[in-house]
Scaffold this motif. Structure first.
Motif, PDB file in Angstrom:
ATOM      1  N   ASN A 276      22.430  13.801  -1.500  1.00  0.00           N
ATOM      2  CA  ASN A 276      22.928  14.756  -2.286  1.00  0.00           C
ATOM      3  C   ASN A 276      23.266  14.230  -3.717  1.00  0.00           C
ATOM      4  OD1 ASN A 276      24.135  17.278  -3.144  1.00  0.00           O
ATOM      5  ND2 ASN A 276      25.949  17.136  -2.328  1.00  0.00           N
ATOM      6  N   GLN A 277      22.219  13.374  -4.190  1.00  0.00           N
ATOM      7  CA  GLN A 277      22.420  12.781  -5.793  1.00  0.00           C
ATOM      8  C   GLN A 277      21.346  12.987  -6.423  1.00  0.00           C
ATOM      9  OE1 GLN A 277      22.851   8.502  -4.380  1.00  0.00           O
ATOM     10  NE2 GLN A 277      25.154   8.622  -4.271  1.00  0.00           N
ATOM     11  N   GLN A 278      20.862  14.396  -6.346  1.00  0.00           N
ATOM     12  CA  GLN A 278      19.878  14.774  -7.100  1.00  0.00           C
ATOM     13  C   GLN A 278      19.969  14.315  -8.794  1.00  0.00           C
ATOM     14  OE1 GLN A 278      21.244  16.691  -4.704  1.00  0.00           O
ATOM     15  NE2 GLN A 278      19.664  17.680  -3.430  1.00  0.00           N
ATOM     16  N   ARG A 279      21.168  14.699  -9.143  1.00  0.00           N
ATOM     17  CA  ARG A 279      21.327  14.535 -10.605  1.00  0.00           C
ATOM     18  C   ARG A 279      21.124  12.947 -10.988  1.00  0.00           C
ATOM     19  NH1 ARG A 279      26.767  15.876 -13.980  1.00  0.00           N
ATOM     20  NH2 ARG A 279      27.425  13.943 -12.585  1.00  0.00           N
ATOM     21  N   ALA A 280      21.744  12.001 -10.123  1.00  0.00           N
ATOM     22  CA  ALA A 280      21.548  10.758 -10.580  1.00  0.00           C
ATOM     23  C   ALA A 280      19.919  10.198 -10.303  1.00  0.00           C
ATOM     24  CB  ALA A 280      22.303  10.069  -9.491  1.00  0.00           C
ATOM     25  N   PHE A 281      19.388  10.680  -9.185  1.00  0.00           N
ATOM     26  CA  PHE A 281      17.716  10.319  -9.277  1.00  0.00           C
ATOM     27  C   PHE A 281      16.921  11.250 -10.275  1.00  0.00           C
ATOM     28  CE2 PHE A 281      19.242   8.545  -5.191  1.00  0.00           C
ATOM     29  CZ  PHE A 281      18.435   7.833  -4.915  1.00  0.00           C
ATOM     30  N   PHE A 282      17.369  12.099 -10.690  1.00  0.00           N
ATOM     31  CA  PHE A 282      16.615  12.910 -11.602  1.00  0.00           C
ATOM     32  C   PHE A 282      16.758  12.109 -13.010  1.00  0.00           C
ATOM     33  CE2 PHE A 282      16.543  16.175 -15.035  1.00  0.00           C
ATOM     34  CZ  PHE A 282      15.510  16.907 -14.584  1.00  0.00           C
ATOM     35  N   ILE A 283      18.040  11.557 -13.276  1.00  0.00           N
ATOM     36  CA  ILE A 283      18.156  10.751 -14.418  1.00  0.00           C
ATOM     37  C   ILE A 283      17.572   9.585 -14.168  1.00  0.00           C
ATOM     38  CG2 ILE A 283      20.013   9.573 -16.001  1.00  0.00           C
ATOM     39  CD1 ILE A 283      21.850  12.106 -15.526  1.00  0.00           C
ATOM     40  N   PHE A 284      17.717   9.133 -13.112  1.00  0.00           N
ATOM     41  CA  PHE A 284      16.759   7.641 -13.216  1.00  0.00           C
ATOM     42  C   PHE A 284      15.322   7.748 -13.366  1.00  0.00           C
ATOM     43  CE2 PHE A 284      14.332   5.148  -9.839  1.00  0.00           C
ATOM     44  CZ  PHE A 284      14.402   4.030 -10.449  1.00  0.00           C
ATOM     45  N   ALA A 285      14.595   8.934 -12.906  1.00  0.00           N
ATOM     46  CA  ALA A 285      13.403   9.420 -13.104  1.00  0.00           C
ATOM     47  C   ALA A 285      13.015   9.333 -14.266  1.00  0.00           C
ATOM     48  CB  ALA A 285      12.749  10.488 -12.376  1.00  0.00           C
ATOM     49  N   ILE A 286      13.915  10.144 -15.259  1.00  0.00           N
ATOM     50  CA  ILE A 286      13.726  10.323 -16.706  1.00  0.00           C
ATOM     51  C   ILE A 286      13.623   8.592 -17.221  1.00  0.00           C
ATOM     52  CG2 ILE A 286      14.749  11.087 -18.912  1.00  0.00           C
ATOM     53  CD1 ILE A 286      15.777  13.268 -17.122  1.00  0.00           C
ATOM     54  N   SER A 287      14.587   7.832 -16.790  1.00  0.00           N
ATOM     55  CA  SER A 287      14.816   6.401 -17.392  1.00  0.00           C
ATOM     56  C   SER A 287      13.536   5.665 -17.100  1.00  0.00           C
ATOM     57  CB  SER A 287      16.057   5.907 -16.652  1.00  0.00           C
ATOM     58  OG  SER A 287      17.121   6.505 -16.870  1.00  0.00           O
ATOM     59  N   LEU A 288      12.780   6.126 -15.904  1.00  0.00           N
ATOM     60  CA  LEU A 288      11.514   5.333 -15.870  1.00  0.00           C
ATOM     61  C   LEU A 288      10.542   5.520 -16.845  1.00  0.00           C
ATOM     62  CD1 LEU A 288      11.006   5.859 -11.884  1.00  0.00           C
ATOM     63  CD2 LEU A 288      11.840   3.719 -13.217  1.00  0.00           C
ATOM     64  N   LEU A 289      10.481   6.818 -17.238  1.00  0.00           N
ATOM     65  CA  LEU A 289       9.627   7.542 -18.476  1.00  0.00           C
ATOM     66  C   LEU A 289       9.847   6.802 -19.715  1.00  0.00           C
ATOM     67  CD1 LEU A 289       9.292  11.486 -17.954  1.00  0.00           C
ATOM     68  CD2 LEU A 289       8.159   9.700 -16.917  1.00  0.00           C
ATOM     69  N   LEU A 290      11.198   6.547 -19.697  1.00  0.00           N
ATOM     70  CA  LEU A 290      11.705   5.821 -21.056  1.00  0.00           C
ATOM     71  C   LEU A 290      11.533   4.160 -20.971  1.00  0.00           C
ATOM     72  CD1 LEU A 290      15.242   6.386 -22.754  1.00  0.00           C
ATOM     73  CD2 LEU A 290      14.181   4.111 -22.383  1.00  0.00           C
ATOM     74  N   PHE A 291      11.527   3.684 -19.941  1.00  0.00           N
ATOM     75  CA  PHE A 291      11.201   2.466 -19.556  1.00  0.00           C
ATOM     76  C   PHE A 291       9.738   2.010 -19.760  1.00  0.00           C
ATOM     77  CE2 PHE A 291      10.220  -1.248 -16.468  1.00  0.00           C
ATOM     78  CZ  PHE A 291      10.682  -2.442 -17.304  1.00  0.00           C
ATOM     79  N   ALA A 292       8.840   3.003 -19.307  1.00  0.00           N
ATOM     80  CA  ALA A 292       7.332   2.724 -19.326  1.00  0.00           C
ATOM     81  C   ALA A 292       7.186   2.817 -20.882  1.00  0.00           C
ATOM     82  CB  ALA A 292       6.548   3.949 -18.527  1.00  0.00           C
ATOM     83  N   ASN A 293       7.667   3.868 -21.770  1.00  0.00           N
ATOM     84  CA  ASN A 293       7.378   3.680 -23.174  1.00  0.00           C
ATOM     85  C   ASN A 293       7.861   2.648 -23.937  1.00  0.00           C
ATOM     86  OD1 ASN A 293       6.024   6.269 -24.398  1.00  0.00           O
ATOM     87  ND2 ASN A 293       7.341   6.916 -22.591  1.00  0.00           N
ATOM     88  N   ALA A 294       9.096   2.069 -23.606  1.00  0.00           N
ATOM     89  CA  ALA A 294       9.640   1.094 -23.974  1.00  0.00           C
ATOM     90  C   ALA A 294       8.671  -0.351 -23.889  1.00  0.00           C
ATOM     91  CB  ALA A 294      11.086   0.525 -23.552  1.00  0.00           C
ATOM     92  N   LEU A 295       8.106  -0.381 -22.419  1.00  0.00           N
ATOM     93  CA  LEU A 295       7.122  -1.549 -22.145  1.00  0.00           C
ATOM     94  C   LEU A 295       5.958  -1.547 -23.109  1.00  0.00           C
ATOM     95  CD1 LEU A 295       7.211  -1.864 -18.145  1.00  0.00           C
ATOM     96  CD2 LEU A 295       8.054  -3.559 -19.996  1.00  0.00           C
ATOM     97  N   LEU A 296       5.606  -0.328 -23.506  1.00  0.00           N
ATOM     98  CA  LEU A 296       4.590  -0.150 -24.268  1.00  0.00           C
ATOM     99  C   LEU A 296       4.735  -0.782 -25.745  1.00  0.00           C
ATOM    100  CD1 LEU A 296       2.785   3.348 -23.607  1.00  0.00           C
ATOM    101  CD2 LEU A 296       1.690   1.199 -23.381  1.00  0.00           C
ATOM    102  N   LEU A 297       5.910  -0.746 -26.103  1.00  0.00           N
ATOM    103  CA  LEU A 297       6.261  -1.147 -27.356  1.00  0.00           C
ATOM    104  C   LEU A 297       6.252  -2.713 -27.359  1.00  0.00           C
ATOM    105  CD1 LEU A 297       9.291   0.992 -28.417  1.00  0.00           C
ATOM    106  CD2 LEU A 297       6.861   0.954 -29.615  1.00  0.00           C
ATOM    107  N   ILE A 298       6.961  -3.335 -26.135  1.00  0.00           N
ATOM    108  CA  ILE A 298       6.968  -4.935 -25.929  1.00  0.00           C
ATOM    109  C   ILE A 298       5.733  -5.490 -25.714  1.00  0.00           C
ATOM    110  CG2 ILE A 298       7.996  -6.394 -24.402  1.00  0.00           C
ATOM    111  CD1 ILE A 298      10.147  -4.516 -24.034  1.00  0.00           C
ATOM    112  N   ASN A 299       4.924  -4.880 -24.877  1.00  0.00           N
ATOM    113  CA  ASN A 299       3.417  -5.571 -24.502  1.00  0.00           C
ATOM    114  C   ASN A 299       2.610  -4.571 -23.891  1.00  0.00           C
ATOM    115  OD1 ASN A 299       1.349  -7.269 -23.548  1.00  0.00           O
ATOM    116  ND2 ASN A 299       2.687  -8.632 -22.276  1.00  0.00           N
ATOM    117  N   GLY A 300       1.841  -3.939 -24.859  1.00  0.00           N
ATOM    118  CA  GLY A 300       0.936  -2.961 -24.431  1.00  0.00           C
ATOM    119  C   GLY A 300      -0.654  -3.304 -24.553  1.00  0.00           C
ATOM    120  N   SER A 301      -0.924  -4.748 -24.563  1.00  0.00           N
ATOM    121  CA  SER A 301      -2.033  -5.267 -24.773  1.00  0.00           C
ATOM    122  C   SER A 301      -2.841  -5.906 -23.532  1.00  0.00           C
ATOM    123  CB  SER A 301      -1.933  -6.393 -25.742  1.00  0.00           C
ATOM    124  OG  SER A 301      -1.025  -7.296 -25.534  1.00  0.00           O
TER     125      SER A 301
END
Length: 454
Positions: A276-301
């Motif tokens: 019963n932690q839908q909101r926490a996992f929901f925000i975690f999933a958004i954070s994964l999208l953010l993390f993926a875009n941050a990785l693109l800035l750090i090393n996308g080559s």
């Protein structure tokens, strides 16, 4: 109403055929996303700017025509509108297939979007299923969309290597014609319509729902989700090319990323529901999208790093794509589901349009990094907005037909005192009572007995 837990033959046929219809339709849209930036480079007027417009163009026209096509289907029937939409989609595919410029491709994509049948297909699915089985039919269709998306990311680069961009559009036109045969010979005809509150996007209700803070959080969410997805596929093909991976081999990155994401996403959904932690996992999933875009800035080559980035992104994307429609059903007022989904779908398609067009502009102005920064900013806003999400677990909606709508207040009073009923609304003009209930406490049989006795 039959309380049988299994789908009847009509519902099974509807689930399978409409899932196939949706898969064919979505494949026509999704297969282009990973290849347009690569195989469109020989087109007259090619530029990242116009690639973004071409990828996102269908979203604008989808947003414009989705609700009107749904309204029209209420008047003239579901199947005629589905045939019309598929015909327009096929026409757009032919226009794009015969185009020798990126502008013609953008026009074809816009025409494809005008064949907006998603809401009509979902309405037909509701018409063909009983209330107790409707969620299963919808879930089956939802799974087909997810699988179509995954398959398209892999098949798009493979097929484009053999057919070219023009050939891919011709194939999509053929798939549209095949989808018409599915509608004609496989999809059952509906003898009745689902309650209008379940499927119709009433304009007055939609305006009211724009004041609903919880639903607005979800509308912003789906807008952002499809914006960052479309933006990613404006720049990712260029990233893979720069990393040294030939266009015909891009599927070798997409396939493992998609498979890994599905393997990881399903346990997340199960754990979130059990705890019963839908909101926490929901925000975690958004954070994964953010993390993926941050990785693109750090090393996308690096090809390997890009593969990891895609896997992380798709875990978050698939989780959110599965969760958002369920949250809409959870949070919308009884009798307003059709209107809520109307606003939700419009937000989704506008996100796709703005994602493609803005990514094209930003990539032209400052390269792929600027696109990632833009996505990160929007995702941070989404996380902040989602902190106020108040979804409840174990909530389900029902719509029950009432035979005697002359005394709605009496029926409503009796239903509201039943264990597990959270909200109840009677729409006398629709001969329907809409319930939102706690599944562990609510007994559908008792509600049906009250409705029949009214």
């Amino acid at each position: 109403m039959n309380l049988d837990e299994r789908l009847n033959p009509t519902e099974k046929r509807a689930a399978y055929s409409l899932a196939l219809l949706f898969a064919l339709r979505m494949a026509g849209l999704f297969m282009l996303m990973p290849v347009l930036a690569v195989y469109g480079q020989e087109l007259v007027g090619f530029s990242p700017l116009w690639v973004g417009f071409a990828i996102g163009a269908y979203g604008l026209t989808q947003a414009m025509f989705q609700i009107p096509m749904g309204w029209l289907s209420d008047k003239v029937g579901r199947k005629p509108i589905i045939f019309l939409g598929l015909s327009i989609f096929a026409l757009g595919s032919v226009v794009a297939a015969t185009a020798d410029s990126i502008y013609g491709i953008a026009l074809g994509r816009a025409l494809q979007g005008m064949g907006a049948i998603a809401s009509t297909v979902m309405a037909l699915a509701a018409d063909l299923s009983r209330e107790t089985q409707r969620a299963k039919v919808m879930a089956f269709i939802g799974v087909s969309i997810g699988l179509s998306f995954a398959a398209s990311l892999v098949l798009g680069p493979i097929l484009s290597a053999y057919l070219g961009l023009s050939g891919l559009f011709w194939l999509i036109a053929v798939l549209s014609v095949f989808a018409m045969f599915v509608v004609r010979f496989a999809v059952p005809s509906a003898d009745s319509k689902a309650p209008s509150g379940e499927v119709s996007a009433n304009s007055k209700q939609m305006l009211e729902l724009l004041k609903h803070p919880q639903l607005l959080r979800l509308d912003w969410g789906v807008f952002t989700l499809h914006l960052v997805l479309t933006a990613l596929f404006v720049v990712m093909p260029f990233r893979l090319l720069d990393a040294g991976l030939n266009a015909e081999n891009h599927w070798q990155v997409y396939l493992p990323a998609v498979l890994i994401s599905f393997v990881l996403m399903v346990p997340l959904l199960i754990i979130a529901a059990k705890r019963n932690q839908q909101r926490a996992f929901f925000i975690f999933a958004i954070s994964l999208l953010l993390f993926a875009n941050a990785l693109l800035l750090i090393n996308g080559s690096s090809i390997w790093v890009l593969g990891v980035i895609l896997a992380v992104f798709f875990v978050g994307f698939n989780y959110l794509e599965a969760s958002l429609p369920a949250l809409i059903s959870n949070l919308c007022p009884p009798g307003n589901k059709g209107a809520a989904l109307g606003v939700f779908s419009t937000s989704q398609f506008l996100g796709a349009f703005i994602g493609g067009s803005s990514a094209g502009v930003l990539y032209t102005a400052g390269g792929a990094s600027l696109v990632s920064w833009f996505a990160i900013a929007l995702l941070i806003i989404w996380i902040v907005v989602s902190l106020g999400l108040r979804a409840q677990s174990g909530i389900k909606s029902y719509s029950l037909t009432i035979s005697s709508p002359d005394q709605p207040a009496s029926i409503l009073e009796k239903l509201q005192v039943l264990p597990g009923v959270v909200e109840a609304v009677v729409i006398a003009s629709d001969n329907t009572v809409y319930l939102k209930v706690k599944t562990k406490e609510f007994e559908l049989a008792r509600a049906l007995d009250l409705v029949r006795a009214a």
